[in-house]
Scaffold this motif. Sequence first.
Motif: not given
Length: 103
Positions: A75-89
């Motif tokens: 149920g938690c929502i974590i926001n990714a930073s712009r720096r990491y979001h491409t790698i994360l996806k």
Amino acid sequence: MIAYKDIVFFVTDRPYIIIETEKKERIHIQASMSRIVKCLPSCFCMCSQSAIINLSYVNAYENDQHTFRIYLRNGCIINASRRYHTILKTQIVAFKKMMMNRT
């Protein structure tokens, strides 16, 4: 001792790191994120300088104009930073494919 499979995410609350487990337990330790990330298996991914998630707990993700959100099974929502979001996806998609191939 906590098994890696039971850890949902790590977040910073300086000077501590909070470890949240599958059972919603919160454990505080004194360490740095850079030190922790070096010790983790590949199922963990950094999504900002203050958060590391366990990819096996990712339920969904959403990318709008300004924010990349990760919805976790607990149920938690974590926001990714712009720096990491491409790698994360990329890592989320690769991890999900790998898990589907195992079954």
